[in-house]
Motif scaffolding. Structure first.
Motif, PDB file in Angstrom:
ATOM      1  N   ARG A  30       0.802  -1.236   0.171  1.00  0.00           N
ATOM      2  CA  ARG A  30       0.070   0.135  -0.103  1.00  0.00           C
ATOM      3  C   ARG A  30       0.903   1.356   0.001  1.00  0.00           C
ATOM      4  NH1 ARG A  30       0.093   1.867   5.349  1.00  0.00           N
ATOM      5  NH2 ARG A  30       0.372   0.395   7.001  1.00  0.00           N
TER       6      ARG A  30
ATOM      7  N   HIS B 122       5.929  -0.626   4.482  1.00  0.00           N
ATOM      8  CA  HIS B 122       5.327  -1.546   4.510  1.00  0.00           C
ATOM      9  C   HIS B 122       5.134  -2.306   3.547  1.00  0.00           C
ATOM     10  CE1 HIS B 122       4.017  -1.348   9.015  1.00  0.00           C
ATOM     11  NE2 HIS B 122       3.652  -0.106   8.737  1.00  0.00           N
TER      12      HIS B 122
ATOM     13  N   ASP C  22       4.134  -2.127  12.851  1.00  0.00           N
ATOM     14  CA  ASP C  22       3.184  -1.399  13.808  1.00  0.00           C
ATOM     15  C   ASP C  22       3.104  -2.139  15.192  1.00  0.00           C
ATOM     16  OD1 ASP C  22       2.834   0.445  12.022  1.00  0.00           O
ATOM     17  OD2 ASP C  22       1.230  -0.482  10.894  1.00  0.00           O
TER      18      ASP C  22
ATOM     19  N   HIS D 173      -0.875   2.897  17.744  1.00  0.00           N
ATOM     20  CA  HIS D 173       0.345   2.108  17.651  1.00  0.00           C
ATOM     21  C   HIS D 173       1.603   2.724  17.249  1.00  0.00           C
ATOM     22  CE1 HIS D 173      -1.021   2.838  13.159  1.00  0.00           C
ATOM     23  NE2 HIS D 173       0.348   2.886  13.188  1.00  0.00           N
TER      24      HIS D 173
ATOM     25  N   HIS E  24       4.655   3.408  14.745  1.00  0.00           N
ATOM     26  CA  HIS E  24       5.176   2.729  13.241  1.00  0.00           C
ATOM     27  C   HIS E  24       6.571   3.002  13.618  1.00  0.00           C
ATOM     28  CE1 HIS E  24       5.774   2.888   8.966  1.00  0.00           C
ATOM     29  NE2 HIS E  24       6.795   3.618   9.314  1.00  0.00           N
TER      30      HIS E  24
HETATM   31 ZN   LIG Z   1       3.205   1.533  10.039  1.00  0.00          ZN
END
Ligand SMILES: [Zn+2]
Length: 237
Positions: A153, A164, A171, A225, A227
């Motif tokens: 993505r 990612h 995450d 979260h 990252h």
């Molecule tokens: Zn992330």
């Protein structure tokens, strides 16, 4: 050939510069020969030893030299399971990836990460995370809960691929302590209690080892979260 009056000083200047350059290179070569392994720029970083100031630079350099990453795991006697390379025409390739060799319980288990990410995690886990837990919670972390590493993505609906996309990010949503209790980024980040202090210390410790660390301080998309990535940019928020 006509000699000019200014030639001799010019030649002397060039000779002096050359002499200094040769002396400098000689000194560097001599120094490199007698440096202890941990301080030699070309020695694989020991992921288990107490890190010196060169360790973070060696980790950052692994992005250009993946074999240095595998050499570091071998030198540290930490076995890694390599994930087969997978090409992509859309910027979502898997290259030089491993199953995260964490000593902690990982939920979900054995995520795929680029080797430099796994190396940075190993440093962070041993030389940052546990110290933060001991200081603020009086016990160590036994496990982590993550929201994923690999996802084809872009960043926030834009046109640039997320780290990612190439398994170069993770995450982290929560930390499971030895007594079974869990500290989560949401809802424990806000406030001034010991759990919030622990989470802030974890974020700050992560900034030493990862290139990018984004917490709830960064934006609402990261409210639940942290990252962490080893991409080309640098940020600690
Ligand atoms: Zn992330």
């Amino acid at each position: 050939m006509t000699r000019h009056a200014g030639d001799t000083p010019h030649i002397r200047r060039v000779a002096r510069v050359l002499l200094i350059a040769v002396a400098f290179l000689g000194a560097v070569a001599l120094l490199a020969r007698f440096l202890p392994p941990a301080w030699h720029p070309r020695t694989p970083v020991d992921l288990t030893a107490a890190p010196n100031w060169l360790a973070a630079s060696k980790l950052a350099w692994m992005r250009q030299d993946p074999e240095a990453c595998f050499a570091a795991f071998a030198a540290s006697a930490i076995p890694v399971t390599r994930v087969p390379d997978r090409p992509s025409t859309t910027g979502c390739e898997t290259e030089n990836a491993v199953r995260l060799p964490s000593v902690l319980r990982t939920i979900p288990a054995s995520p795929t990460l680029s080797c430099p990410m796994a190396a940075a995690w190993t440093m962070f886990e041993r030389h940052g995370l546990q110290a933060a837990a001991r200081t603020h919670l009086g016990q160590e972390v036994a496990g982590i809960r993550h929201l994923g590493t690999q996802s084809c993505r872009n960043i926030g609906g834009g046109t640039v691929r997320s780290q990612h996309a190439t398994a170069n990010a993770i995450d982290i949503a929560g930390f499971i302590l030895r007594d079974g209790r869990e500290v989560r980024v949401a809802p424990d980040w806000p406030g001034s209690g010991r759990d919030a202090a622990f989470l802030r210390a974890v974020r700050d410790a992560a900034c030493r080892w990862f290139r990018v660390v984004l917490s709830p301080d960064y934006d609402a998309a990261h409210r639940d979260h942290f990252h962490l990535d080893m991409g080309p940019w640098s940020s600690c928020r």
